[in-house]
Design a protein around this motif. Sequence first.
Motif, PDB file in Angstrom:
ATOM      1  N   ALA A  29       0.839  -1.195   0.000  1.00 27.38           N
ATOM      2  CA  ALA A  29       0.000   0.000   0.000  1.00 27.38           C
ATOM      3  C   ALA A  29       0.878   1.250   0.000  1.00 27.38           C
ATOM      4  O   ALA A  29       2.003   1.245   0.510  1.00 27.38           O
ATOM      5  CB  ALA A  29      -0.912   0.006   1.227  1.00 27.38           C
ATOM      6  N   ALA A 142      -3.380  -7.718   0.819  1.00 22.63           N
ATOM      7  CA  ALA A 142      -4.127  -6.798   1.675  1.00 22.63           C
ATOM      8  C   ALA A 142      -3.888  -7.118   3.158  1.00 22.63           C
ATOM      9  O   ALA A 142      -3.793  -6.207   3.992  1.00 22.63           O
ATOM     10  CB  ALA A 142      -5.615  -6.865   1.350  1.00 22.63           C
ATOM     11  N   ALA A 143      -3.773  -8.414   3.481  1.00 21.95           N
ATOM     12  CA  ALA A 143      -3.506  -8.800   4.868  1.00 21.95           C
ATOM     13  C   ALA A 143      -2.115  -8.352   5.308  1.00 21.95           C
ATOM     14  O   ALA A 143      -1.918  -7.936   6.458  1.00 21.95           O
ATOM     15  CB  ALA A 143      -3.647 -10.315   5.024  1.00 21.95           C
ATOM     16  N   ASP A 145      -0.601  -5.660   4.126  1.00 20.75           N
ATOM     17  CA  ASP A 145      -0.765  -4.222   4.334  1.00 20.75           C
ATOM     18  C   ASP A 145      -1.367  -3.937   5.708  1.00 20.75           C
ATOM     19  O   ASP A 145      -0.880  -3.067   6.452  1.00 20.75           O
ATOM     20  CB  ASP A 145      -1.688  -3.633   3.257  1.00 20.75           C
ATOM     21  N   THR A 146      -2.423  -4.649   6.037  1.00 23.87           N
ATOM     22  CA  THR A 146      -3.099  -4.436   7.316  1.00 23.87           C
ATOM     23  C   THR A 146      -2.161  -4.688   8.484  1.00 23.87           C
ATOM     24  O   THR A 146      -2.127  -3.927   9.471  1.00 23.87           O
ATOM     25  CB  THR A 146      -4.332  -5.349   7.414  1.00 23.87           C
ATOM     26  N   TYR A 147      -1.393  -5.760   8.388  1.00 21.03           N
ATOM     27  CA  TYR A 147      -0.460  -6.105   9.456  1.00 21.03           C
ATOM     28  C   TYR A 147       0.563  -4.989   9.669  1.00 21.03           C
ATOM     29  O   TYR A 147       0.789  -4.541  10.810  1.00 21.03           O
ATOM     30  CB  TYR A 147       0.237  -7.417   9.119  1.00 21.03           C
ATOM     31  N   LEU A 149       0.535  -1.786   8.615  1.00 24.20           N
ATOM     32  CA  LEU A 149      -0.051  -0.507   8.994  1.00 24.20           C
ATOM     33  C   LEU A 149      -0.445  -0.493  10.468  1.00 24.20           C
ATOM     34  O   LEU A 149      -0.418   0.558  11.113  1.00 24.20           O
ATOM     35  CB  LEU A 149      -1.258  -0.195   8.103  1.00 24.20           C
ATOM     36  N   SER A 150      -0.774  -1.666  10.998  1.00 24.41           N
ATOM     37  CA  SER A 150      -1.126  -1.741  12.420  1.00 24.41           C
ATOM     38  C   SER A 150       0.079  -1.483  13.320  1.00 24.41           C
ATOM     39  O   SER A 150      -0.077  -1.135  14.494  1.00 24.41           O
ATOM     40  CB  SER A 150      -1.721  -3.114  12.742  1.00 24.41           C
TER      41      SER A 150
END
Length: 278
Positions: A29, A142-143, A145-147, A149-150
């Motif tokens: 991302a 996407a997973a 990215d989520t990881y 960014l968290s």
Amino acid sequence: MAAPRRDTRGIVDATDLFAHVDFRRREPAEPLRPYLEHYWLIDWNLPQPYASHVVPHPSVNIVFQQYENQAPFAEISGIGLTLFTQKLEGRGRVCGIQFRPGGFRPFAPHRPVSEWTGKRIRLPDTDPTPVLTPPDEDARVAALDTYLLSLGPRPDPQADHAMALTARIRTDRTIRKVTDLAQEEGVSVRRLQRLFAAYIGVSPKWVILRYRIHEALERAETDGPVDWASLAADLGYADQAHLIRDFTATVGVPPTTYAGHRAPQGPTTPMAPHPYTN
């Protein structure tokens, strides 16, 4: 930011690897792109065991891994200092995050990156299943990215400086000595070494040498003959013998042997939990 690299630098006998596994690079991302080289994804289903070999980049990786008959896991992989060999068999999947040299520190600001060098640290509190289990590749990206960014990367001008310096070393052949780089930057060699230890994880001399070997390795993969004496001069070696020495020490065979057979021999690191795929 540029799209993921398409070169094969660091991969030993890339053609053979790609014939055995499904290897892809994907872009993260946008907010993550300043810190990451790319994501790298590998899937395999092998009737016979296969050994992959990689000369690691000066990069930290976070790797989510699933091997046949093993529980999935995630780990942080510091910079590997020597040739890495990994045996793959059966069915498996790896989803990796390759940070830019210097790009990992904003995600782990409380420790110098040199503390991770040569180590692989399991992440017991990280659930790998959201990354590994989706059948759709876009969902796995996407997973990732989520990881990340968290984790909330913290902007750090020193990290930006370290990333810029290593990017320059990678692309600028005129940088052949640490003293030259320090002089051009207007800093002492010692200060440059401290920056690299804290934000890259290895010395600037090590980075210069590693990128030389990567380029020599990629040139050895070409179909045509390589003028090793000319390449040694291009890469800043005093003579061909010095290039042969460094290539042999890193890859395990002399460059002419590798160019002829493209298969490493001799001592390598022990088998480890995952392949560094750069």
